[in-house]
Design a protein around this motif. Structure first.
Motif, mmCIF file in Angstrom:
data_model
loop_
_atom_site.group_PDB
_atom_site.id
_atom_site.type_symbol
_atom_site.label_atom_id
_atom_site.label_comp_id
_atom_site.label_asym_id
_atom_site.label_seq_id
_atom_site.Cartn_x
_atom_site.Cartn_y
_atom_site.Cartn_z
ATOM 1 N N GLY A 231 0.784 -1.218 0.000
ATOM 2 C CA GLY A 231 0.000 0.000 0.000
ATOM 3 C C GLY A 231 0.820 1.275 0.000
ATOM 4 O O GLY A 231 0.364 2.312 0.499
ATOM 5 N N THR A 232 2.014 1.227 -0.594
ATOM 6 C CA THR A 232 2.866 2.415 -0.598
ATOM 7 C C THR A 232 2.515 3.394 -1.716
ATOM 8 O O THR A 232 2.939 4.543 -1.693
ATOM 9 C CB THR A 232 4.349 2.021 -0.753
ATOM 10 N N GLN A 233 1.760 2.929 -2.710
ATOM 11 C CA GLN A 233 1.453 3.756 -3.868
ATOM 12 C C GLN A 233 -0.004 4.220 -3.801
ATOM 13 O O GLN A 233 -0.927 3.412 -3.740
ATOM 14 C CB GLN A 233 1.689 2.969 -5.160
ATOM 15 N N ALA A 234 -0.175 5.541 -3.800
ATOM 16 C CA ALA A 234 -1.506 6.121 -3.655
ATOM 17 C C ALA A 234 -1.861 6.947 -4.884
ATOM 18 O O ALA A 234 -1.022 7.198 -5.744
ATOM 19 C CB ALA A 234 -1.570 6.992 -2.401
ATOM 20 N N MET A 235 -3.111 7.372 -4.955
ATOM 21 C CA MET A 235 -3.548 8.236 -6.037
ATOM 22 C C MET A 235 -4.654 9.156 -5.536
ATOM 23 O O MET A 235 -5.292 8.881 -4.504
ATOM 24 C CB MET A 235 -4.062 7.415 -7.231
ATOM 25 N N CYS A 236 -4.842 10.250 -6.239
ATOM 26 C CA CYS A 236 -5.944 11.165 -5.940
ATOM 27 C C CYS A 236 -7.154 10.757 -6.777
ATOM 28 O O CYS A 236 -7.040 10.603 -7.992
ATOM 29 C CB CYS A 236 -5.549 12.603 -6.245
ATOM 30 N N LEU A 237 -8.277 10.580 -6.131
ATOM 31 C CA LEU A 237 -9.504 10.190 -6.818
ATOM 32 C C LEU A 237 -10.672 10.932 -6.187
ATOM 33 O O LEU A 237 -10.913 10.812 -4.976
ATOM 34 C CB LEU A 237 -9.705 8.672 -6.719
ATOM 35 N N ASP A 238 -11.375 11.719 -7.016
ATOM 36 C CA ASP A 238 -12.523 12.498 -6.531
ATOM 37 C C ASP A 238 -12.152 13.367 -5.332
ATOM 38 O O ASP A 238 -12.879 13.462 -4.347
ATOM 39 C CB ASP A 238 -13.691 11.572 -6.162
ATOM 40 N N GLY A 239 -10.965 13.974 -5.396
ATOM 41 C CA GLY A 239 -10.544 14.888 -4.355
ATOM 42 C C GLY A 239 -10.023 14.240 -3.097
ATOM 43 O O GLY A 239 -9.772 14.917 -2.091
ATOM 44 N N LYS A 240 -9.813 12.922 -3.112
ATOM 45 C CA LYS A 240 -9.364 12.205 -1.917
ATOM 46 C C LYS A 240 -8.168 11.319 -2.267
ATOM 47 O O LYS A 240 -8.133 10.710 -3.334
ATOM 48 C CB LYS A 240 -10.508 11.351 -1.370
ATOM 49 N N ARG A 241 -7.199 11.253 -1.368
ATOM 50 C CA ARG A 241 -6.041 10.395 -1.587
ATOM 51 C C ARG A 241 -6.374 8.985 -1.119
ATOM 52 O O ARG A 241 -6.724 8.772 0.047
ATOM 53 C CB ARG A 241 -4.822 10.949 -0.850
ATOM 54 N N VAL A 242 -6.265 8.037 -2.039
ATOM 55 C CA VAL A 242 -6.609 6.649 -1.750
ATOM 56 C C VAL A 242 -5.472 5.746 -2.202
ATOM 57 O O VAL A 242 -4.662 6.107 -3.063
ATOM 58 C CB VAL A 242 -7.921 6.227 -2.456
ATOM 59 N N VAL A 243 -5.421 4.557 -1.628
ATOM 60 C CA VAL A 243 -4.400 3.595 -1.994
ATOM 61 C C VAL A 243 -4.782 2.922 -3.308
ATOM 62 O O VAL A 243 -5.960 2.688 -3.590
ATOM 63 C CB VAL A 243 -4.211 2.565 -0.862
ATOM 64 N N GLN A 244 -3.791 2.628 -4.129
ATOM 65 C CA GLN A 244 -4.032 1.902 -5.369
ATOM 66 C C GLN A 244 -4.292 0.423 -5.052
ATOM 67 O O GLN A 244 -4.054 -0.025 -3.926
ATOM 68 C CB GLN A 244 -2.847 2.087 -6.318
ATOM 69 N N PRO A 245 -4.807 -0.364 -6.027
ATOM 70 C CA PRO A 245 -5.269 -1.731 -5.747
ATOM 71 C C PRO A 245 -4.264 -2.584 -4.987
ATOM 72 O O PRO A 245 -3.060 -2.551 -5.252
ATOM 73 C CB PRO A 245 -5.532 -2.292 -7.152
ATOM 74 N N LEU A 246 -4.793 -3.383 -4.042
ATOM 75 C CA LEU A 246 -3.969 -4.205 -3.156
ATOM 76 C C LEU A 246 -4.115 -5.688 -3.462
ATOM 77 O O LEU A 246 -5.170 -6.141 -3.906
ATOM 78 C CB LEU A 246 -4.371 -3.959 -1.697
ATOM 79 N N GLU A 247 -3.077 -6.456 -3.191
ATOM 80 C CA GLU A 247 -3.153 -7.908 -3.282
ATOM 81 C C GLU A 247 -4.090 -8.462 -2.206
ATOM 82 O O GLU A 247 -4.884 -9.367 -2.475
ATOM 83 C CB GLU A 247 -1.752 -8.506 -3.093
ATOM 84 N N ASP A 248 -3.973 -7.903 -0.994
ATOM 85 C CA ASP A 248 -4.777 -8.388 0.132
ATOM 86 C C ASP A 248 -5.029 -7.217 1.076
ATOM 87 O O ASP A 248 -4.196 -6.916 1.938
ATOM 88 C CB ASP A 248 -4.050 -9.523 0.852
ATOM 89 N N ALA A 249 -6.188 -6.567 0.932
ATOM 90 C CA ALA A 249 -6.488 -5.381 1.735
ATOM 91 C C ALA A 249 -6.525 -5.691 3.227
ATOM 92 O O ALA A 249 -6.136 -4.861 4.057
ATOM 93 C CB ALA A 249 -7.821 -4.771 1.286
ATOM 94 N N LYS A 250 -6.987 -6.881 3.599
ATOM 95 C CA LYS A 250 -7.100 -7.231 5.020
ATOM 96 C C LYS A 250 -5.731 -7.405 5.677
ATOM 97 O O LYS A 250 -5.591 -7.220 6.893
ATOM 98 C CB LYS A 250 -7.927 -8.503 5.174
#
Length: 343
Positions: free
Chosen positions: A287-306
């Protein structure tokens, strides 16, 4: 892999590369190119992108667009062939930039959508250019002052990242680390950032080629050889070698066995793993790579979010929520836009 299979793969790679030739540079760009360097100059090569362009200028713009598309497609074919040769079965090549340095420089031009016509654009250029050129001059001075004081690898690595960092901060003009920059309108800011992005494209490719030579001749720089600080600088350079995922993957594979012995930082490995795997598989682990989406900083897709916070802890990284908040502080809040912007 057996020798016949390797020979077959080599033939496939050769065939890919033969079909990946970039077409000749459009005539409208030639006055602005010297060797492998591009100077946007008076920006008249962009006139065809504006509503008041002549039919000839619009045709030149379409030719330029086709050239950039062909350049990118050629880059992708080359990257795909190289990754196949490294036994990557189906590289996704997500979020890729131009690999070709000249194409990357031309592609860093600002979008024409912010201006009603070319004259308005040029007025913004006249305001932006002195600010951008002054900052670029400061980068050169900083590089000269911070030049390596010895041929030791540690000193060379520490000097190499000066331009990398200054230009990356500069591209965030007016926010985060660059919040002290002179306030300018959105249109002027777009041109400043475009000119600094052009310089960054040159810097990144120069740094990548330099580090590739070092790694090829000496292997991956170890903490015990260059010190912890300089080892981190080597990681920073490969982390930003985004136009060359083959080199990033090769470096990741060299770093992996060095993590357990402490010769490579667990955190550095985690960051590079995510950077590479997002390109190759479309997912990251830490989860080191993030992006801005709809005005919010979110993490890019994860292998295992849990499992992400557990994995981050094992790599010596802070919890994901804290990390994203820290990015907002360092880089500024995301713009209120519906488009996605990767970081």
């Amino acid at each position: 892999m057996s020798d016949p299979a390797m020979r077959m793969l080599a033939l496939i790679v050769s065939a890919f590369l033969l079909t990946a030739a970039t077409p000749p540079v459009p005539d409208v760009l030639k006055p602005y190119i010297k060797g492998d360097r591009f100077d946007p100059g008076d920006y008249k090569w962009m006139k065809g992108r504006f509503p008041d362009a002549t039919p000839e200028e619009k045709a030149q713009s379409e030719q330029l667009k086709s050239w950039l598309n062909a350049c990118f497609d050629s880059d992708q074919v080359e990257r795909r062939a190289e990754l196949l040769a490294l036994n990557v079965a189906d590289p996704k090549l997500n979020g890729m930039d131009f690999r070709d340095g000249l194409c990357a420089q031309v592609a860093s031009a600002p979008s024409a959508e912010l201006w009603p016509n070319f004259a308005a654009f040029q007025r913004s250029v006249q305001m932006a250019t002195p600010l951008a050129d002054t900052y670029l001059m400061a980068v050169k001075v900083a590089q000269q002052v911070g030049a390596a004081s010895s041929p030791k690898m540690a000193d060379l690595l520490k000097a190499r990242v000066i331009g990398d960092q200054m230009l990356r901060f500069g591209v965030g003009w007016g926010s985060g680390e660059m919040s002290m920059a002179p306030a300018v309108s959105a249109d002027v800011k777009a041109i400043i950032e475009a000119r600094l992005s052009l310089a960054l494209a040159v810097e990144d490719r120069s740094n990548t080629e330099w580090l590739k030579r070092i790694v090829r001749e000496q292997g991956w720089p170890k903490r015990s050889e260059v010190g912890e600080g300089a080892a981190g600088k080597a990681w920073l350079l490969v982390q930003h070698a985004d136009a060359d995922p083959t080199f990033q993957l090769t470096s990741l594979r060299l770093m992996e066995p060095l993590v357990s012995s402490g010769e490579v930082s667990k955190g550095d490995y985690a960051y590079l793993y995510d950077r590479v795997m997002l390109k190759i598989t479309g997912k990251q682990r830490y989860g080191t790579q993030a992006m801005c989406l709809d005005g919010k900083r979110v993490v890019q897709p994860l292998e295992d979010a849990k499992a992400v916070d557990r994995l981050r802890g094992e790599a010596g990284l802070q919890p994901l929520a804290n990390y994203l908040n820290g990015m907002n502080t360092s880089f500024g809040e995301c713009p209120t836009s519906s488009s996605a912007h990767h970081q």
